[in-house]
Scaffold this active site. Structure first.
Site, mmCIF file in Angstrom:
data_model
loop_
_atom_site.group_PDB
_atom_site.id
_atom_site.type_symbol
_atom_site.label_atom_id
_atom_site.label_comp_id
_atom_site.label_asym_id
_atom_site.label_seq_id
_atom_site.Cartn_x
_atom_site.Cartn_y
_atom_site.Cartn_z
ATOM 1 N N MET A 1 0.958 -1.265 0.042
ATOM 2 C CA MET A 1 -0.108 -0.088 0.155
ATOM 3 C C MET A 1 0.752 1.035 -0.093
ATOM 4 S SD MET A 1 -3.439 -1.010 2.037
ATOM 5 C CE MET A 1 -2.636 -0.603 3.559
ATOM 6 N N HIS B 1 9.089 -3.160 3.459
ATOM 7 C CA HIS B 1 8.690 -3.531 2.008
ATOM 8 C C HIS B 1 10.143 -3.584 1.110
ATOM 9 C CE1 HIS B 1 5.499 -0.332 3.455
ATOM 10 N NE2 HIS B 1 4.791 -1.619 3.045
ATOM 11 N N GLU C 1 11.701 -0.142 5.338
ATOM 12 C CA GLU C 1 12.599 -1.228 4.984
ATOM 13 C C GLU C 1 12.013 -2.525 4.768
ATOM 14 O OE1 GLU C 1 15.886 -1.861 4.481
ATOM 15 O OE2 GLU C 1 16.032 0.224 3.697
HETATM 16 P P1 AMP Z 1 1.483 -3.055 3.389
HETATM 17 O O1 AMP Z 1 2.008 -1.937 2.514
HETATM 18 O O2 AMP Z 1 1.052 -2.610 4.880
HETATM 19 O O3 AMP Z 1 0.055 -3.631 3.077
HETATM 20 O O4 AMP Z 1 2.505 -4.063 3.237
HETATM 21 C C1 AMP Z 1 2.904 -4.459 2.130
HETATM 22 C C2 AMP Z 1 3.724 -5.913 2.239
HETATM 23 O O5 AMP Z 1 4.917 -5.731 3.166
HETATM 24 C C3 AMP Z 1 2.837 -7.015 3.115
HETATM 25 O O6 AMP Z 1 3.160 -8.215 2.610
HETATM 26 C C4 AMP Z 1 3.567 -6.705 4.516
HETATM 27 O O7 AMP Z 1 3.329 -7.952 5.264
HETATM 28 C C5 AMP Z 1 4.912 -6.578 4.279
HETATM 29 N N1 AMP Z 1 5.457 -5.543 5.592
HETATM 30 C C6 AMP Z 1 5.018 -4.698 6.042
HETATM 31 N N2 AMP Z 1 5.642 -4.194 7.066
HETATM 32 C C7 AMP Z 1 6.792 -5.270 7.119
HETATM 33 C C8 AMP Z 1 7.977 -5.080 7.929
HETATM 34 N N3 AMP Z 1 8.045 -4.644 8.927
HETATM 35 N N4 AMP Z 1 8.908 -6.507 7.520
HETATM 36 C C9 AMP Z 1 8.495 -7.218 6.850
HETATM 37 N N5 AMP Z 1 7.579 -7.129 5.807
HETATM 38 C C10 AMP Z 1 6.604 -6.023 5.939
#
Ligand code: AMP
Length: 292
Positions: free
Chosen positions: A32, A39, A37
């Protein structure tokens, strides 16, 4: 070679299919945006393991509840594209709401069972939105592999279930949670925290580590560990837990014993910000993935 921008589903699918006809493997990282870091670690793994790496940036409205932070959610597309390019992305797919959910849109992916507990209980409809958009995004970007973060543990489990149930044929790869030096899991929502809340937010990590310490010391009663997590959180009066639990890594069922299958999970509200985190007893890696 500079970063390609896919603006429409047709554009994305055409280019991905052309790469695949050339014999190149394509990996996909849905996000999103407001990249951090966490992502970028997914993207780097994707760029290392696949010939082409595609990132999507889309704040999906259907996974937000009516009183959630859809409007406030951070959006910084240009900065994100620069970070993505430096982390090895070949293309970014950033569709509009009109393209994803045009008027007359009527189809959703519903999963029973595991979507109804933990996050699902506190965010009704959340996983319906997540599974729908992940399915749609994978139809736009028909990659061989898709990368997800352990940070959203329940999401990885229900996505694996959907991919198996719907014969989607994409390989789901889960990467470890990336944390700040003090242990706070990176999240775009950490942007909402003021200085006091940022300090209070460490109670999530302290509660998770408490369980891990018990496990490492050979204590295997999950009930006592759950109680201890609640006590750690109670030391921060501003922290209000939505749920605190220890569950099985594949079924999300509450466990009685701490084994290598157990995952400690929690969601905590700090003011208007809701934070989630988890810690698998097997290490901050899902089973079957080698440590680097
Ligand atoms: P989001 O933008 O929050 O939907 O996250 C996109 C992807 O990045 C999802 O697969 C999340 O699980 C992953 N993600 C978000 N935060 C972290 C983090 N701190 N460590 C590893 N992966 C993450």
């Amino acid at each position: 070679v500079s970063l390609e921008r896919f603006l429409t589903p047709e554009n994305a699918r055409t280019v991905v299919r052309a790469w695949q006809r050339e014999g190149l493997t394509v990996g996909f990282v849905p996000t999103m945006g407001a990249l951090h870091e966490g992502h970028l670690s997914l993207l780097r793994a994707c760029a290392t393991e696949c010939d082409r790496a595609v990132l999507s940036i889309y704040v999906n409205p259907t996974q937000f509840g009516p009183n959630e932070d859809l409007e406030a959610y951070p959006r910084r597309l240009d900065e994100d594209c620069e970070l993505a390019e430096r982390a090895g992305a070949n293309a970014v797919f950033c569709p509009t709401d009109k393209l994803m959910y045009p008027s007359g849109y009527a189809t959703f992916v519903d999963q029973t069972g595991m979507t109804e507990v933990l996050e699902g209980l506190h965010r009704p409809g959340h996983f319906r939105g997540v599974l729908t958009v992940v399915c749609k995004l994978l139809n736009c970007v028909p990659a061989e592999c898709a990368y997800f973060g352990q940070k959203d543990f329940q999401q990885t489990v229900v996505i694996r279930r959907m991919v198996a149930d719907l014969n989607m044929g994409v390989e789901v790869r889960v990467q470890p949670t990336v944390r700040e030096p003090d242990g706070l899991a990176m999240s775009s929502r950490n942007d909402y925290l003021d200085a006091d809340q940022r300090r209070d937010a460490l109670c999530l990590w302290r509660a998770l580590q408490n369980v891990k310490k018990r496990y490492a010391a050979g204590e295997n009663a999950a009930a006592a560990a759950r109680q201890a997590m609640r006590e750690v959180l109670a030391q921060v009066p501003q922290a209000s837990p939505d749920y605190v639990d220890i569950v099985d890594c594949d079924t999300l069922e509450r466990v009685d014993e701490l084994t290598e299958r157990a995952v400690a999970v929690l969601a905590v509200r700090l003011g208007g910000t809701r934070l989630i985190d988890n810690l698998p007893m097997a290490g901050d890696l899902p089973p079957g993935r080698a440590k680097n």
